[in-house]
Design a protein around this motif. Sequence first.
Motif, PDB file in Angstrom:
ATOM      1  N   LEU A   1      -3.673   6.041  -5.939  1.00 15.65           N
ATOM      2  CA  LEU A   1      -3.772   4.646  -5.493  1.00 15.65           C
ATOM      3  C   LEU A   1      -4.306   3.747  -6.609  1.00 15.65           C
ATOM      4  CD1 LEU A   1      -3.552   6.423  -2.994  1.00 15.65           C
ATOM      5  CD2 LEU A   1      -5.160   4.923  -1.862  1.00 15.65           C
TER       6      LEU A   1
ATOM      7  N   HIS B   1       0.823  -1.211   0.000  1.00 10.99           N
ATOM      8  CA  HIS B   1       0.000   0.000   0.000  1.00 10.99           C
ATOM      9  C   HIS B   1       0.858   1.263   0.000  1.00 10.99           C
ATOM     10  CE1 HIS B   1       0.810  -0.978   4.208  1.00 10.99           C
ATOM     11  NE2 HIS B   1       0.747   0.307   4.445  1.00 10.99           N
TER      12      HIS B   1
ATOM     13  N   MET C   1      -6.722  -0.061   0.755  1.00  6.55           N
ATOM     14  CA  MET C   1      -5.440   0.608   0.579  1.00  6.55           C
ATOM     15  C   MET C   1      -5.460   2.021   1.154  1.00  6.55           C
ATOM     16  SD  MET C   1      -3.305   1.099  -2.965  1.00  6.55           S
ATOM     17  CE  MET C   1      -1.585   1.631  -2.930  1.00  6.55           C
TER      18      MET C   1
ATOM     19  N   PHE D   1      -6.486  -4.854  -3.493  1.00  9.09           N
ATOM     20  CA  PHE D   1      -6.596  -5.179  -2.079  1.00  9.09           C
ATOM     21  C   PHE D   1      -7.989  -5.726  -1.857  1.00  9.09           C
ATOM     22  CE2 PHE D   1      -3.020  -2.464  -2.310  1.00  9.09           C
ATOM     23  CZ  PHE D   1      -2.214  -2.790  -1.223  1.00  9.09           C
TER      24      PHE D   1
ATOM     25  N   LYS E   1      -5.558   0.037  -5.699  1.00  8.21           N
ATOM     26  CA  LYS E   1      -6.490  -0.178  -4.598  1.00  8.21           C
ATOM     27  C   LYS E   1      -7.433  -1.365  -4.835  1.00  8.21           C
ATOM     28  CE  LYS E   1     -10.003   2.597  -4.325  1.00  8.21           C
ATOM     29  NZ  LYS E   1     -10.804   3.818  -4.168  1.00  8.21           N
TER      30      LYS E   1
END
Length: 107
Positions: free
Chosen positions: A67, A58, A79, A73, A70
């Motif tokens: 991000l 992250h 994240m 995840f 993201k």
Amino acid sequence: MAQQHDFFERVYEVVRQVPYGKVTTYGAIALYLGAARSARTVGYAMNAAHALIDVPAHRVVNRKGVLTGKHHFGGINTMQQLLESEGHTVIDDQIQDFDTALWNPNE
DNA sequence: TCTATGACTCCGG
DNA sequence: CCCGGAGCCATAG
């Protein structure tokens, strides 16, 4: 895949060195590994790293501080929440004061 | 061996 | 800075 020192493993070693409260970029990692044009492969490595508990994926974002990973995840917001728990401010997938939060592996 | 893929980045407009 | 297009490169199938 199974060489003594995978490209992936080298990526992981760098990511593990990212200090708490700091972030770095795919490009910076690639540059540090001497493969400046392999930023995409660094991202690919992070995708495979999500199983390793000691790799803070992250803390790795794209060059704009967005991000982009993201969705890889567990949840869409995982994240961002991890970053916020480390003291960052994230607005619309963009890390605020990114230039300040950025950590250069070469230092 | 060849093709497809992507959590990227650079470049020109 | 935003947008579209092109380049790059290691891995997976």
